[in-house]
Design an enzyme around this catalytic site. Structure first.
Site, PDB file in Angstrom:
ATOM      1  N   ASP A  16       0.832  -1.205   0.000  1.00 47.25           N
ATOM      2  CA  ASP A  16       0.000   0.000   0.000  1.00 47.25           C
ATOM      3  C   ASP A  16       0.868   1.257   0.000  1.00 47.25           C
ATOM      4  OD1 ASP A  16      -2.409   1.341  -0.027  1.00 47.25           O
ATOM      5  OD2 ASP A  16      -2.564   1.416   2.149  1.00 47.25           O
ATOM      6  N   HIS A  33       2.635   3.223  -8.881  1.00 50.67           N
ATOM      7  CA  HIS A  33       2.510   1.791  -9.183  1.00 50.67           C
ATOM      8  C   HIS A  33       3.699   1.299 -10.006  1.00 50.67           C
ATOM      9  CE1 HIS A  33      -1.432   1.604  -7.447  1.00 50.67           C
ATOM     10  NE2 HIS A  33      -1.940   2.459  -8.301  1.00 50.67           N
ATOM     11  N   LEU A 127      10.088 -21.528  -2.983  1.00 53.22           N
ATOM     12  CA  LEU A 127       9.166 -20.513  -2.490  1.00 53.22           C
ATOM     13  C   LEU A 127       7.832 -20.580  -3.233  1.00 53.22           C
ATOM     14  CD1 LEU A 127       8.667 -17.818  -0.853  1.00 53.22           C
ATOM     15  CD2 LEU A 127       9.501 -16.629  -2.899  1.00 53.22           C
TER      16      LEU A 127
END
Length: 253
Positions: A16, A33, A127
């Site tokens: 965020d 972004h 992962l």
């Protein structure tokens, strides 16, 4: 840098602050972004280096569809570019990649690339990298319940059963939820899986988030005592004496 010793297996991240970061610099929100997308690569690599088993990143919520169309299209484009750029690294590092959420409105070329990468990495054992895209936790819980009822008509659902019908069951519970950008809320993200997660809210906006801060958070949270609703046993003779006296007092009424 030496690897950390920690017991954190699954980290979830709410990325965020991109728009506010750009606004502070008098740039359009989309610029935040773009800058934030570069941070994702570094955090994925660091999580892999730290031996974290699963990293789930909130890339686009179901509520984000209400954002301006230009911003939504930029986010679509950034996802495509990230997958194209990082594909080789994901394959090389034995990372399993999946998308969690509704991607039906994504461009066809992006959906095709997602499908290819999920297929290519399905057997990987490193992962577990998951992007939550078009995702909402309440919708996921409803999805799991509906799937269970369809498969088991007339049966009562249990917690274990609901776990098995989530979008990606083998991710398991979240050990640590990190939110950048200064807000202290979970925003409909993995509500079922974060039941006993440790929370860490940082004022750092996502484009400024670094692997140093990520490592620091892992290190600090690893020191916390996680009791999962229980209490630690008495650890000294004095503790035992206090407990015994209190029990006697209760019994005497």
């Amino acid at each position: 840098m030496e690897p950390l010793s920690h017991n954190i297996k699954h980290v979830a991240v709410i990325m965020d602050g991109n728009g506010r970061w750009a606004k502070q610099r008098s740039h359009p929100r989309v610029w935040g972004h773009v800058r934030g997308s570069a941070v994702v690569s570094h955090i994925v690599q660091e999580a892999d280096d730290l031996g974290i088993e699963a990293l789930t990143m909130y890339a686009f919520s179901s509520e984000n569809w209400s954002r301006p169309q230009t911003e939504v299209l930029v986010l679509f484009n950034l996802l495509y570019k990230f997958l194209k750029k990082e594909r080789a690294r994901i394959l090389k590092n034995n990372i399993r990649f999946k998308i969690m959420g509704d991607i039906s409105n994504l461009p066809e070329q992006t959906k095709k690339l997602i499908g290819q990468l999920e297929s290519e990495t399905a057997h990987h054992t490193g992962l577990k990298l998951t992007f939550a895209f078009g995702y909402g936790a309440r919708a996921e819980i409803a999805y799991a319940v509906n799937r269970f009822m369809k498969a088991n008509p007339g049966k009562d659902i249990t917690e274990d059963a609901l776990n098995e019908y989530l979008m990606i069951p083998d991710l398991g519970d979240v050990d640590l939820l990190i939110r950048t950008g200064g807000d202290h809320r979970v925003s409909n993200f993995m509500l079922w899986q974060i039941a006993y997660a440790e929370m860490f809210f940082t004022e750092t906006k996502w484009p400024d988030f670094t692997i140093t801060e990520f490592r620091y958070i892992i290190e600090q949270v690893a020191k916390r005592e996680r009791r999962f609703g229980a209490v630690a046993p008495a650890t000294s003779l004095q503790d035992n004496i206090i407990v015994a006296r209190e029990n006697q007092r209760i019994l005497r009424g």
